[in-house]
Design an enzyme around this catalytic site. Structure first.
Site, short mmCIF file in Angstrom:
data_model
loop_
_atom_site.label_atom_id
_atom_site.label_comp_id
_atom_site.label_asym_id
_atom_site.label_seq_id
_atom_site.Cartn_x
_atom_site.Cartn_y
_atom_site.Cartn_z
N ALA A 86 0.85 -1.19 0.00
CA ALA A 86 0.00 0.00 0.00
C ALA A 86 0.88 1.23 0.00
CB ALA A 86 -0.89 0.02 1.24
N GLU A 87 0.28 2.34 -0.38
CA GLU A 87 0.87 3.63 -0.03
C GLU A 87 0.42 3.88 1.41
OE1 GLU A 87 2.88 5.59 -1.64
OE2 GLU A 87 2.93 4.45 -3.50
N THR A 136 -5.83 -0.77 8.70
CA THR A 136 -5.36 0.17 9.74
C THR A 136 -6.50 0.63 10.63
OG1 THR A 136 -4.47 2.39 10.01
CG2 THR A 136 -5.64 1.98 7.98
N ASP A 137 -6.15 1.09 11.82
CA ASP A 137 -7.17 1.66 12.72
C ASP A 137 -7.68 3.01 12.21
OD1 ASP A 137 -4.89 3.17 13.26
OD2 ASP A 137 -4.91 2.83 15.43
N GLU A 138 -6.94 3.62 11.27
CA GLU A 138 -7.31 4.97 10.82
C GLU A 138 -8.65 5.00 10.08
OE1 GLU A 138 -4.31 7.45 9.11
OE2 GLU A 138 -2.76 6.65 10.41
N TYR A 185 -5.45 8.93 2.71
CA TYR A 185 -4.90 7.59 3.00
C TYR A 185 -5.97 6.71 3.65
CZ TYR A 185 -2.66 3.98 5.87
OH TYR A 185 -2.35 2.78 6.47
N SER A 186 -6.58 7.19 4.73
CA SER A 186 -7.52 6.31 5.42
C SER A 186 -8.78 6.06 4.59
CB SER A 186 -7.86 6.84 6.82
OG SER A 186 -8.29 8.16 6.78
N LYS A 189 -7.83 3.25 2.33
CA LYS A 189 -7.77 1.96 3.04
C LYS A 189 -9.20 1.50 3.37
CE LYS A 189 -4.64 -0.13 4.34
NZ LYS A 189 -3.84 -1.21 3.68
N PRO A 240 10.29 18.20 13.88
CA PRO A 240 9.06 18.94 13.58
C PRO A 240 7.81 18.30 14.22
CG PRO A 240 9.72 17.61 11.69
CD PRO A 240 10.74 17.36 12.74
P1 NAD Z 1 5.42 0.69 3.85
O1 NAD Z 1 5.10 1.98 3.17
O2 NAD Z 1 6.63 0.60 4.71
O3 NAD Z 1 5.59 -0.47 2.74
C1 NAD Z 1 4.68 -0.60 1.68
C2 NAD Z 1 5.26 -1.62 0.68
O4 NAD Z 1 4.31 -1.76 -0.37
C3 NAD Z 1 6.58 -1.18 0.05
O5 NAD Z 1 7.49 -2.26 0.02
C4 NAD Z 1 6.20 -0.77 -1.37
O6 NAD Z 1 7.23 -0.97 -2.32
C5 NAD Z 1 5.01 -1.69 -1.63
N1 NAD Z 1 4.10 -1.12 -2.64
C6 NAD Z 1 3.58 0.13 -2.66
N2 NAD Z 1 2.82 0.29 -3.77
C7 NAD Z 1 2.86 -0.88 -4.45
C8 NAD Z 1 2.27 -1.34 -5.65
N3 NAD Z 1 1.52 -0.53 -6.42
N4 NAD Z 1 2.48 -2.61 -6.03
C9 NAD Z 1 3.27 -3.46 -5.27
N5 NAD Z 1 3.88 -3.05 -4.14
C10 NAD Z 1 3.67 -1.79 -3.73
O7 NAD Z 1 4.12 0.28 4.62
P2 NAD Z 1 3.94 -0.38 6.07
O8 NAD Z 1 4.00 0.67 7.09
O9 NAD Z 1 4.80 -1.57 6.18
O10 NAD Z 1 2.41 -0.84 5.98
C11 NAD Z 1 2.08 -2.11 5.40
C12 NAD Z 1 0.57 -2.27 5.43
O11 NAD Z 1 0.12 -2.23 6.78
C13 NAD Z 1 -0.20 -1.19 4.69
O12 NAD Z 1 -1.29 -1.79 4.05
C14 NAD Z 1 -0.67 -0.24 5.79
O13 NAD Z 1 -1.87 0.38 5.42
C15 NAD Z 1 -0.88 -1.24 6.93
N6 NAD Z 1 -0.72 -0.68 8.29
C16 NAD Z 1 0.41 0.03 8.62
C17 NAD Z 1 0.58 0.47 9.94
C18 NAD Z 1 1.82 1.22 10.37
O14 NAD Z 1 1.87 1.70 11.50
N7 NAD Z 1 2.85 1.32 9.55
C19 NAD Z 1 -0.41 0.21 10.88
C20 NAD Z 1 -1.56 -0.50 10.50
C21 NAD Z 1 -1.69 -0.96 9.20
O1 DAU Z 2 -2.56 4.12 12.94
C1 DAU Z 2 -1.97 3.32 11.95
C2 DAU Z 2 -1.25 4.19 10.96
O2 DAU Z 2 -0.08 4.66 11.60
C3 DAU Z 2 -0.90 3.47 9.67
O3 DAU Z 2 -2.08 3.09 9.02
C4 DAU Z 2 -0.07 4.38 8.75
O4 DAU Z 2 0.32 3.65 7.60
C5 DAU Z 2 1.15 4.83 9.51
O5 DAU Z 2 1.90 5.74 8.71
C6 DAU Z 2 0.75 5.50 10.82
O6 DAU Z 2 0.07 6.75 10.56
P1 DAU Z 2 0.36 8.06 11.43
O7 DAU Z 2 -0.01 9.25 10.61
O8 DAU Z 2 -0.23 7.94 12.79
O9 DAU Z 2 1.98 7.93 11.59
P2 DAU Z 2 3.14 9.02 11.49
O10 DAU Z 2 4.39 8.36 11.95
O11 DAU Z 2 3.15 9.73 10.18
O12 DAU Z 2 2.72 10.11 12.59
C7 DAU Z 2 2.51 9.75 13.95
C8 DAU Z 2 2.04 10.99 14.68
O13 DAU Z 2 3.13 11.93 14.76
C9 DAU Z 2 0.91 11.72 14.00
O14 DAU Z 2 0.02 12.24 14.98
C10 DAU Z 2 1.59 12.87 13.25
C11 DAU Z 2 2.78 13.17 14.13
N1 DAU Z 2 3.98 13.63 13.41
C12 DAU Z 2 4.46 12.88 12.38
C13 DAU Z 2 5.58 13.25 11.68
C14 DAU Z 2 6.09 12.41 10.52
C15 DAU Z 2 4.65 14.79 13.81
O15 DAU Z 2 4.23 15.47 14.77
N2 DAU Z 2 5.76 15.16 13.11
C16 DAU Z 2 6.26 14.45 12.05
O16 DAU Z 2 7.28 14.86 11.44
#
Ligand code: NAD
Ligand code: DAU
Length: 377
Positions: A86-87, A136-138, A185-186, A189, A240
């Site tokens: 995913a993105e 995701t929870d979002e 994003y959310s 998803k 930031p």
């Molecule tokens: P990430 O951005 O680190 O990795 C995403 C991966 O998907 C990358 O390897 C990228 O190359 C691949 N990808 C993107 N677009 C693609 C496409 N069009 N075709 C094939 N591959 C593609 O993401 P992450 O943080 O590891 O999240 C993974 C999954 O878990 C996502 O679906 C996200 O919504 C979900 N998720 C993430 C979190 C979090 O905190 N990171 C929490 C809950 C759910």
């Molecule tokens: O809740 C699950 C989600 O968590 C996943 O679905 C997403 O893929 C993952 O990216 C993450 O989303 P968040 O937006 O919560 O994560 P992020 O690390 O971008 O930001 C966490 C919190 O910190 C959010 O409230 C925004 C804040 N933040 C983030 C960045 C990057 C800052 O204050 N400064 C920053 O530079």
């Protein structure tokens, strides 16, 4: 001949790499196919330790490639898909929502349709879960911050910090909570989750959806809060903080998410949704202080050395106030619980980034994107 053949999408990303590693190591009798496009977020160096295993294969492919994925499933006799690709970054989705709709919505739909045609061609008696979708929870939106004294989560777990208040409000995201996404994003998803469930309700395809809270740990791309801040502290660069830093996120160590995925893939009930989280809520500013304290200590800096790097900046547009997952269903039904106290998890994470500066430097310089050409030429 392998016992099972499982396609994991997004395996070169943060969470996907932990899931691939867990499956490749734990199940040598399974063939694990990592399907990933290698966008900016994909990094094959995340899987360096397992890339030569006989039960592992990497395939560079876009999730929107319907024909390619259909052929891959037939060629590999796939009997399950775990879909993480995913993105994933909210800030990017605010600037470029179309890419999120393409990959997260159309890409998921393309995989679903190919999986359905393939699933229909399987002989009678298939009992697996054809499509396990990681969400995701979002998608649930944002919770109120209304913590009167003494609110505790319904189920306390190992992830909860000893020194920290457990809940910032009296409500939690539950499996039946109405979807109410706010960011592009959310919204993307949420849309993909609906499509996955529609493939069960319309065609009877066995699917499963899980919604997890914020993950942290090794191999996370340094656009996300924790790795970005660890790296900035190391370089003495500003940190930031969006708005007042009062937003609350619920943090889970990434390996605990991977263990939950393993458990649910094997033991979860098809057509069900499970929420995954550790009842571990933190205000951003509090978690930032813990990260600063830990990095300073491990770098040998005096206490408070890097606090001056905190820089309050304009808030994220539509910034959700609070996320908090109720994972009682998963804990009661399948006996999952997080393995780590939050302080241990943060310590482990900070140590990993400091010990793996080469990984970080290759990511920030862009050199990591050459890994594929070097490995797979
Ligand atoms: P990430 O951005 O680190 O990795 C995403 C991966 O998907 C990358 O390897 C990228 O190359 C691949 N990808 C993107 N677009 C693609 C496409 N069009 N075709 C094939 N591959 C593609 O993401 P992450 O943080 O590891 O999240 C993974 C999954 O878990 C996502 O679906 C996200 O919504 C979900 N998720 C993430 C979190 C979090 O905190 N990171 C929490 C809950 C759910
Ligand atoms: O809740 C699950 C989600 O968590 C996943 O679905 C997403 O893929 C993952 O990216 C993450 O989303 P968040 O937006 O919560 O994560 P992020 O690390 O971008 O930001 C966490 C919190 O910190 C959010 O409230 C925004 C804040 N933040 C983030 C960045 C990057 C800052 O204050 N400064 C920053 O530079």
């Amino acid at each position: 001949m392998y016992k099972r053949s499982i396609v994991i999408t997004g395996g070169a990303g943060f969470i996907g790499s932990h899931v691939v590693r867990l499956f490749v190591n734990k199940y040598p009798e399974y063939r694990i196919i990592n399907l990933d496009k290698l966008t900016y977020a994909g990094n094959l160096a995340n899987l360096k330790d397992i890339e030569d295993r006989p039960n592992y294969r990497f395939v560079r492919m876009d999730v929107c490639d319907f024909e390619g994925f259909s052929a891959l499933m037939r060629e590999e006799h796939a009997d399950g898909i775990i879909h993480l690709a995913a993105e994933s970054h909210v800030d990017r989705s605010i600037k470029d929502p179309f890419t999120f709709a393409r990959t997260n919505v159309m890409g998921t739909l393309s995989l679903l349709q190919a999986a359905k045609i393939y699933w229909e061609s399987l002989p009678e008696g298939y009992e697996g879960k054809m499509f396990y979708h990681i969400s995701t929870d979002e998608v649930y939106g944002a919770l109120q911050m209304n913590r009167p004294e003494g609110i505790e989560p319904p189920f306390s777990t190992a992830a909860s910090s000893s020194e920290h208040h457990l809940a910032y409000g009296d409500d939690f995201f539950r499996e039946e909570t109405r979807y109410n996404p706010h960011s592009p994003y959310s919204a993307s998803k949420a849309s993909s989750d609906h499509f996955v469930r529609a493939y069960h309700d319309t065609y009877g395809m066995p699917v499963i959806v899980t919604n997890c809270s914020n993950n942290y740990g090794p191999y996370q791309f340094p656009e996300k809060l924790i790795p970005l801040f660890i790296n900035n502290i190391r370089h003495g660069k500003p940190l930031p903080v969006y708005g007042k830093g009062e937003n609350v996120r619920d943090w889970l160590f990434v390996e605990d998410h991977a263990r939950a995925i393993d458990l649910i893939f094997h033991k979860g009930r098809a057509a069900e949704t499970y929420n995954i989280g550790g009842f571990n809520e933190w205000k951003n500013i509090d978690i930032i202080r813990v990260v600063i304290r830990t990095v300073d200590r491990l770098l040998g800096n005096s206490e408070g050395h890097s606090l001056g790097l905190i820089t309050y900046v304009a808030d994220r547009l539509g910034h959700d106030a609070r996320y908090a997952i109720d994972s009682t269903k998963l804990q009661r039904e399948l006996g999952w619980e997080p393995s780590l106290q939050f302080e241990e998890g943060i310590e482990k994470t900070v140590r990993w980034y400091l010990d793996n500066q080469e990984w970080m430097d290759k990511v920030t310089s862009g050199e990591y994107q050459r890994y594929y050409e070097e490995m797979y030429k």
